[in-house]
Design a protein around this motif. Structure first.
Motif, mmCIF file in Angstrom:
data_model
loop_
_atom_site.group_PDB
_atom_site.id
_atom_site.type_symbol
_atom_site.label_atom_id
_atom_site.label_comp_id
_atom_site.label_asym_id
_atom_site.label_seq_id
_atom_site.Cartn_x
_atom_site.Cartn_y
_atom_site.Cartn_z
ATOM 1 N N PHE A 1 -42.491 58.039 -59.942
ATOM 2 C CA PHE A 1 -42.245 58.967 -58.833
ATOM 3 C C PHE A 1 -41.645 58.231 -57.630
ATOM 4 O O PHE A 1 -40.729 58.720 -56.986
ATOM 5 C CB PHE A 1 -43.541 59.675 -58.426
ATOM 6 N N PHE A 2 -42.205 57.062 -57.343
ATOM 7 C CA PHE A 2 -41.681 56.261 -56.235
ATOM 8 C C PHE A 2 -40.229 55.870 -56.529
ATOM 9 O O PHE A 2 -39.353 55.931 -55.662
ATOM 10 C CB PHE A 2 -42.513 54.997 -56.014
ATOM 11 N N ARG A 3 -39.999 55.492 -57.784
ATOM 12 C CA ARG A 3 -38.656 55.077 -58.167
ATOM 13 C C ARG A 3 -37.679 56.248 -58.039
ATOM 14 O O ARG A 3 -36.564 56.098 -57.550
ATOM 15 C CB ARG A 3 -38.684 54.565 -59.615
ATOM 16 N N GLN A 4 -38.165 57.419 -58.446
ATOM 17 C CA GLN A 4 -37.342 58.633 -58.360
ATOM 18 C C GLN A 4 -36.917 58.908 -56.913
ATOM 19 O O GLN A 4 -35.769 59.257 -56.647
ATOM 20 C CB GLN A 4 -38.161 59.803 -58.906
ATOM 21 N N LEU A 5 -37.843 58.723 -55.986
ATOM 22 C CA LEU A 5 -37.507 58.980 -54.577
ATOM 23 C C LEU A 5 -36.449 57.984 -54.094
ATOM 24 O O LEU A 5 -35.492 58.357 -53.413
ATOM 25 C CB LEU A 5 -38.758 58.907 -53.688
ATOM 26 N N ARG A 6 -36.622 56.720 -54.461
ATOM 27 C CA ARG A 6 -35.632 55.706 -54.066
ATOM 28 C C ARG A 6 -34.266 56.034 -54.658
ATOM 29 O O ARG A 6 -33.239 55.956 -53.980
ATOM 30 C CB ARG A 6 -36.076 54.312 -54.514
ATOM 31 N N GLU A 7 -34.251 56.437 -55.935
ATOM 32 C CA GLU A 7 -32.971 56.749 -56.582
ATOM 33 C C GLU A 7 -32.309 57.974 -55.954
ATOM 34 O O GLU A 7 -31.083 58.012 -55.808
ATOM 35 C CB GLU A 7 -33.173 56.919 -58.093
ATOM 36 N N LEU A 8 -33.130 58.950 -55.558
ATOM 37 C CA LEU A 8 -32.576 60.129 -54.874
ATOM 38 C C LEU A 8 -31.905 59.714 -53.571
ATOM 39 O O LEU A 8 -30.825 60.180 -53.227
ATOM 40 C CB LEU A 8 -33.687 61.144 -54.565
ATOM 41 N N ARG A 9 -32.565 58.816 -52.848
ATOM 42 C CA ARG A 9 -32.000 58.310 -51.595
ATOM 43 C C ARG A 9 -30.669 57.587 -51.860
ATOM 44 O O ARG A 9 -29.659 57.843 -51.203
ATOM 45 C CB ARG A 9 -33.010 57.372 -50.912
ATOM 46 N N ASP A 10 -30.680 56.688 -52.867
ATOM 47 C CA ASP A 10 -29.470 55.912 -53.158
ATOM 48 C C ASP A 10 -28.316 56.832 -53.566
ATOM 49 O O ASP A 10 -27.168 56.621 -53.165
ATOM 50 C CB ASP A 10 -29.744 54.888 -54.270
ATOM 51 N N LYS A 11 -28.642 57.867 -54.328
ATOM 52 C CA LYS A 11 -27.625 58.810 -54.788
ATOM 53 C C LYS A 11 -27.021 59.589 -53.615
ATOM 54 O O LYS A 11 -25.805 59.782 -53.551
ATOM 55 C CB LYS A 11 -28.249 59.786 -55.798
ATOM 56 N N LEU A 12 -27.905 60.003 -52.701
ATOM 57 C CA LEU A 12 -27.427 60.727 -51.505
ATOM 58 C C LEU A 12 -26.449 59.878 -50.721
ATOM 59 O O LEU A 12 -25.419 60.360 -50.249
ATOM 60 C CB LEU A 12 -28.595 61.062 -50.573
ATOM 61 N N GLN A 13 -26.795 58.598 -50.575
ATOM 62 C CA GLN A 13 -25.937 57.709 -49.778
ATOM 63 C C GLN A 13 -24.576 57.519 -50.439
ATOM 64 O O GLN A 13 -23.570 57.411 -49.764
ATOM 65 C CB GLN A 13 -26.615 56.352 -49.577
ATOM 66 N N GLN A 14 -24.597 57.479 -51.783
ATOM 67 C CA GLN A 14 -23.328 57.339 -52.512
ATOM 68 C C GLN A 14 -22.503 58.602 -52.409
ATOM 69 O O GLN A 14 -21.292 58.567 -52.244
ATOM 70 C CB GLN A 14 -23.602 57.063 -53.996
ATOM 71 N N GLN A 15 -23.207 59.731 -52.496
ATOM 72 C CA GLN A 15 -22.532 61.033 -52.482
ATOM 73 C C GLN A 15 -21.915 61.323 -51.110
ATOM 74 O O GLN A 15 -20.885 61.972 -51.018
ATOM 75 C CB GLN A 15 -23.568 62.105 -52.846
ATOM 76 N N PHE A 16 -22.581 60.861 -50.056
ATOM 77 C CA PHE A 16 -22.116 61.148 -48.694
ATOM 78 C C PHE A 16 -21.979 59.858 -47.887
ATOM 79 O O PHE A 16 -22.752 59.604 -46.971
ATOM 80 C CB PHE A 16 -23.090 62.096 -47.989
ATOM 81 N N PRO A 17 -20.979 59.031 -48.245
ATOM 82 C CA PRO A 17 -20.855 57.725 -47.588
ATOM 83 C C PRO A 17 -20.573 57.844 -46.089
ATOM 84 O O PRO A 17 -20.827 56.904 -45.346
ATOM 85 C CB PRO A 17 -19.682 57.064 -48.327
ATOM 86 N N GLU A 18 -20.076 59.007 -45.648
ATOM 87 C CA GLU A 18 -19.739 59.182 -44.231
ATOM 88 C C GLU A 18 -20.966 59.553 -43.403
ATOM 89 O O GLU A 18 -20.938 59.521 -42.175
ATOM 90 C CB GLU A 18 -18.634 60.239 -44.075
ATOM 91 N N LYS A 19 -22.053 59.909 -44.076
ATOM 92 C CA LYS A 19 -23.266 60.339 -43.366
ATOM 93 C C LYS A 19 -24.092 59.135 -42.921
ATOM 94 O O LYS A 19 -23.915 58.029 -43.418
ATOM 95 C CB LYS A 19 -24.120 61.210 -44.309
ATOM 96 N N PRO A 20 -25.022 59.375 -41.985
ATOM 97 C CA PRO A 20 -25.860 58.257 -41.513
ATOM 98 C C PRO A 20 -26.668 57.629 -42.653
ATOM 99 O O PRO A 20 -26.943 58.278 -43.664
ATOM 100 C CB PRO A 20 -26.814 58.920 -40.517
ATOM 101 N N LEU A 21 -27.032 56.381 -42.478
ATOM 102 C CA LEU A 21 -27.852 55.694 -43.477
ATOM 103 C C LEU A 21 -29.257 56.263 -43.493
ATOM 104 O O LEU A 21 -29.731 56.806 -42.494
ATOM 105 C CB LEU A 21 -27.919 54.201 -43.162
ATOM 106 N N LEU A 22 -29.894 56.134 -44.629
ATOM 107 C CA LEU A 22 -31.269 56.606 -44.793
ATOM 108 C C LEU A 22 -32.148 55.400 -45.116
ATOM 109 O O LEU A 22 -32.488 55.158 -46.274
ATOM 110 C CB LEU A 22 -31.340 57.638 -45.925
ATOM 111 N N PRO A 23 -32.497 54.601 -44.103
ATOM 112 C CA PRO A 23 -33.208 53.355 -44.394
ATOM 113 C C PRO A 23 -34.658 53.568 -44.844
ATOM 114 O O PRO A 23 -35.226 52.693 -45.498
ATOM 115 C CB PRO A 23 -33.164 52.598 -43.059
ATOM 116 N N HIS A 24 -35.238 54.721 -44.505
ATOM 117 C CA HIS A 24 -36.679 54.840 -44.714
ATOM 118 C C HIS A 24 -37.108 55.627 -45.950
ATOM 119 O O HIS A 24 -36.544 56.658 -46.287
ATOM 120 C CB HIS A 24 -37.347 55.454 -43.483
#
Ligand SMILES: *Cc1c(COP(=O)(O)O)cnc(C)c1O
Length: 233
Positions: free
Chosen positions: A180-203
């Motif tokens: 589950f923890f891994r899934q959340l991290r992967e969701l975050r990484d995917k979002l950042q890839q999908q929207f490179p122009e958007k702000p970073l999601l460090p947390h």
């Protein structure tokens, strides 16, 4: 036999050394993991003891309860984290009381929060709470709806979307929570890839008393620790 820590300061030491060990295993720095002391149901005196031990990040899950405690605690650099579900009629108080809101899980909530933050002259740091697969709780945005929520809420002038939060199911074996923890991290990484122009999601706000070490290994930057610090509720 290991002695059971009995004072707040001893329990905090113990949690911090577990954080340090988990960070070392993961090749991460302990400074990059904030321990949010979850003080829900605990009286002001317990929070005062935590404050004296050096705690500056407190987590509360109910706005009304927090309103009875926050005014009685004062210190430089205090940060109040709302970690529970936020009802629309509590948004105004939440904006006044809290410094970080971990539980934004719908667009109407984000819009209302943005409007009240603007009225209050504040830019509110928020996390988007995600409902992970098998979770028993009903709160959190479904992962399919997360990209839209991220896009819309990141355009709100008075919100600063800083990452994701989740409450995975309670499983006796912490290792079982890892996916589950891994899934959340992967969701975050995917979002950042999908929207490179958007702000970073460090947390990533994930991990509680019994599973925070695994959460840290999977990238948690905020762990929400109640029982291990304040004792049973
Ligand atoms: C109560 C609570 C915690 C802390 O749980 P413990 O098991 O006592 O550490 C963490 N996150 C949320 C959202 C909570 O409601």
């Amino acid at each position: 036999m290991a002695t059971v820590p009995s004072t707040f300061a001893e329990r905090l030491d113990h949690v911090r050394s577990c954080v340090a060990t988990a960070c070392a295993r993961a090749g991460r720095l302990p400074e990059d993991v904030t321990v949010v002391a979850v003080s829900k149901t605990k009286p002001v005196e317990a929070l005062q003891a935590a404050l004296e031990s050096g705690v500056r990040d407190f987590g509360e899950n109910r706005v009304q309860e927090a309103a009875t405690k926050i005014p009685f605690l004062n210190a430089q650099g205090l940060r109040w984290h709302l970690i529970g579900h936020l009802q629309s009629n509590k948004v105004k108080s939440a904006v006044e009381l809290f410094d970080v809101i971990h539980s934004v899980d719908s667009l109407p909530l984000a819009i209302r929060l943005n409007r009240l933050a603007k009225e209050h002259g504040k830019v509110m740091p928020v996390l988007l709470q995600v409902h992970l697969g098998d979770e028993v709780t009903k709160t959190g945005v479904l992962s399919d709806d997360l990209p839209a929520l991220f896009c819309e809420s990141s355009q709100c002038s008075h919100l600063r979307v800083e990452g994701l939060m989740a409450i995975p199911p309670f499983l006796a074996e912490p290792e079982a929570v890892r996916p589950f923890f891994r899934q959340l991290r992967e969701l975050r990484d995917k979002l950042q890839q999908q929207f490179p122009e958007k702000p970073l999601l460090p947390h990533l706000s994930m991990g509680m008393s019994h599973d925070f070490e695994v959460a840290i290994e999977e990238g948690a930057t905020m762990i929400r620790v109640g029982t291990a610090l304040f004792g049973e509720r």
